[in-house]
Design an enzyme around this catalytic site. Structure first.
Site, PDB file in Angstrom:
ATOM      1  N   GLU A  34      12.622  66.812 -23.524  1.00  0.00           N
ATOM      2  CA  GLU A  34      14.150  66.442 -24.230  1.00  0.00           C
ATOM      3  C   GLU A  34      14.809  67.436 -25.171  1.00  0.00           C
ATOM      4  O   GLU A  34      15.802  67.622 -26.143  1.00  0.00           O
ATOM      5  CB  GLU A  34      14.022  65.027 -25.039  1.00  0.00           C
ATOM      6  CG  GLU A  34      13.170  63.510 -24.148  1.00  0.00           C
ATOM      7  CD  GLU A  34      15.262  63.799 -23.266  1.00  0.00           C
ATOM      8  OE1 GLU A  34      16.321  64.223 -23.702  1.00  0.00           O
ATOM      9  OE2 GLU A  34      15.494  62.563 -21.893  1.00  0.00           O
ATOM     10  N   TYR A 117      18.181  59.952 -30.138  1.00  0.00           N
ATOM     11  CA  TYR A 117      18.534  60.204 -29.105  1.00  0.00           C
ATOM     12  C   TYR A 117      17.159  60.564 -28.822  1.00  0.00           C
ATOM     13  O   TYR A 117      16.356  59.896 -27.974  1.00  0.00           O
ATOM     14  CB  TYR A 117      20.145  61.452 -28.535  1.00  0.00           C
ATOM     15  CG  TYR A 117      19.608  61.468 -27.586  1.00  0.00           C
ATOM     16  CD1 TYR A 117      19.998  60.709 -26.443  1.00  0.00           C
ATOM     17  CD2 TYR A 117      18.788  63.195 -26.586  1.00  0.00           C
ATOM     18  CE1 TYR A 117      19.572  60.722 -24.998  1.00  0.00           C
ATOM     19  CE2 TYR A 117      18.690  62.614 -25.596  1.00  0.00           C
ATOM     20  CZ  TYR A 117      18.923  61.562 -24.255  1.00  0.00           C
ATOM     21  OH  TYR A 117      18.628  62.496 -23.678  1.00  0.00           O
ATOM     22  N   ASP A 135      23.977  59.193 -24.476  1.00  0.00           N
ATOM     23  CA  ASP A 135      24.502  60.582 -25.490  1.00  0.00           C
ATOM     24  C   ASP A 135      25.573  60.837 -24.267  1.00  0.00           C
ATOM     25  O   ASP A 135      26.019  59.840 -24.531  1.00  0.00           O
ATOM     26  CB  ASP A 135      23.256  61.255 -23.981  1.00  0.00           C
ATOM     27  CG  ASP A 135      23.237  61.538 -22.310  1.00  0.00           C
ATOM     28  OD1 ASP A 135      24.374  60.835 -22.063  1.00  0.00           O
ATOM     29  OD2 ASP A 135      22.938  62.252 -21.807  1.00  0.00           O
ATOM     30  N   CYS A 190      30.416  61.177 -12.586  1.00  0.00           N
ATOM     31  CA  CYS A 190      31.439  60.534 -13.748  1.00  0.00           C
ATOM     32  C   CYS A 190      31.729  61.830 -14.537  1.00  0.00           C
ATOM     33  O   CYS A 190      31.096  60.961 -15.942  1.00  0.00           O
ATOM     34  CB  CYS A 190      31.474  59.233 -14.454  1.00  0.00           C
ATOM     35  SG  CYS A 190      32.124  58.172 -15.008  1.00  0.00           S
ATOM     36  N   CYS A 197      35.216  59.349  -8.103  1.00  0.00           N
ATOM     37  CA  CYS A 197      35.724  58.137  -7.857  1.00  0.00           C
ATOM     38  C   CYS A 197      35.479  57.877  -6.732  1.00  0.00           C
ATOM     39  O   CYS A 197      34.191  56.409  -6.213  1.00  0.00           O
ATOM     40  CB  CYS A 197      36.479  57.702  -8.421  1.00  0.00           C
ATOM     41  SG  CYS A 197      36.792  58.236  -9.953  1.00  0.00           S
ATOM     42  N   CYS A 200      31.255  56.450  -6.134  1.00  0.00           N
ATOM     43  CA  CYS A 200      30.194  56.177  -7.645  1.00  0.00           C
ATOM     44  C   CYS A 200      29.875  55.122  -7.033  1.00  0.00           C
ATOM     45  O   CYS A 200      31.138  54.001  -7.034  1.00  0.00           O
ATOM     46  CB  CYS A 200      31.486  56.182  -8.889  1.00  0.00           C
ATOM     47  SG  CYS A 200      31.247  55.093 -10.072  1.00  0.00           S
ATOM     48  N   CYS A 206      34.851  49.538 -11.690  1.00  0.00           N
ATOM     49  CA  CYS A 206      35.620  50.646 -13.285  1.00  0.00           C
ATOM     50  C   CYS A 206      36.519  49.655 -14.098  1.00  0.00           C
ATOM     51  O   CYS A 206      37.507  50.260 -12.899  1.00  0.00           O
ATOM     52  CB  CYS A 206      35.068  51.629 -12.113  1.00  0.00           C
ATOM     53  SG  CYS A 206      36.062  53.245 -13.537  1.00  0.00           S
TER      54      CYS A 206
END
Length: 288
Positions: A34, A117, A135, A190, A197, A200, A206
């Site tokens: 991270e 975060y 995020d 995305c 799409c 997805c 969506c």
């Protein structure tokens, strides 16, 4: 099906094989990843993370290393102050937490360099806890799938956390998978400029797709350049120090950048930030 249920089904088979996601990775490995992934592409992080964990598999091992070795190992990941903050965090974990990364978000946030975060990411991905992780990628997925907007716009910390928390399943295991899945979905499907799409997993529910994929017209964060910036100059100067076997003369640093005023300003900032030091004889080196 809900967004969470669809992501829960999709992620285990679709997730990229990243080393910090593999079985056996400790919470320390997640914490290191991270730190490294902040504003740095995955492809650049992978080899450095692998070498880092092999060399310093526990916080105490990193804490025992010199700052110079830490900065050399950080290489060209950028934003080298992260390396020193991680070094400080390792020392805090070794002394305050028995060499074990804490799982509590509040305790994690008390570590040097660990913000909201990162703390939540370690709790979710390192310990498998139900903890909303937000995020840029997650915010975009939620903005589109839930709110029907093309992008998330400026961050709204409390509202963003509440949005993600509302999506997570109640149990720890499933919630941790969904947290990782939302992030992965935003990173590889995305995406900001070329959303896929057609493949997805949440396309049928969506809200953005149902609304005809309206263009986002709200405020955007300005894109920062790199060429000619102080950040580039600082990187050039650090490259000289990292590549030297020992302290270097001022002339070696002067040769790294033509603009003397900018070079001097950046060298001074490196000294102030503790990323470089000037010796009594006037030469420069990485911090001891």
């Amino acid at each position: 099906m809900s967004v969470a249920a669809l992501v829960l089904d999709w992620y285990p088979a679709a997730a990229r094989d990243l080393p910090w996601r593999r079985e056996g990775t400790t919470p320390w490995g997640v914490l290191v990843s991270e730190f490294m992934l902040q504003q740095t592409p995955v492809a650049r992080v992978e080899p450095v993370w692998t070498e880092w964990i092999a060399r310093w598999p526990a916080p105490s091992a990193l804490a025992a290393a010199s700052r110079a070795d830490v900065l050399r190992a950080w290489g060209k990941l950028g934003y080298p102050r992260r390396a020193l903050r991680l070094h400080e965090a390792a020392g805090a974990i070794a002394t305050r937490h028995g060499d074990t990364v804490p799982s509590d978000v509040e305790a994690l946030e008390a570590l040097p360099g660990v913000g909201s975060y990162t703390a939540r990411a370690v709790a979710a991905f390192g310990y498998g806890l139900r903890c909303p992780v937000v995020d840029t990628n997650v915010r975009r997925v939620v903005a589109r799938a839930v709110h029907g907007r093309g992008d998330a716009g400026p961050a709204r910390t409390a509202a963003d956390l509440a949005d993600v928390d509302a999506l997570l399943p109640p149990d720890d295991r499933s919630a941790a998978v969904v947290s990782a899945g939302l992030m992965e979905l935003g990173a590889v499907v995305c995406t900001a400029r070329g959303p896929r799409c057609g493949v997805c997993p949440v396309r049928e529910v969506c809200a953005w797709r149902a609304a005809g994929r309206p263009e986002y017209t709200g405020p955007r964060r300005p894109v920062q350049g790199f060429a000619g910036t102080d950040r580039q100059v600082r990187g050039r100067l650090l490259d000289v120090l990292r590549g030297a076997d020992g302290p270097v003369e001022r002339g070696a640093l002067d040769a790294a950048w033509d603009d003397a005023a900018q070079r001097d300003r950046c060298l001074d900032s490196l000294l102030v930030d503790g990323l470089a030091e000037q010796l009594d004889d006037g030469r420069f080196a990485l911090p001891a």
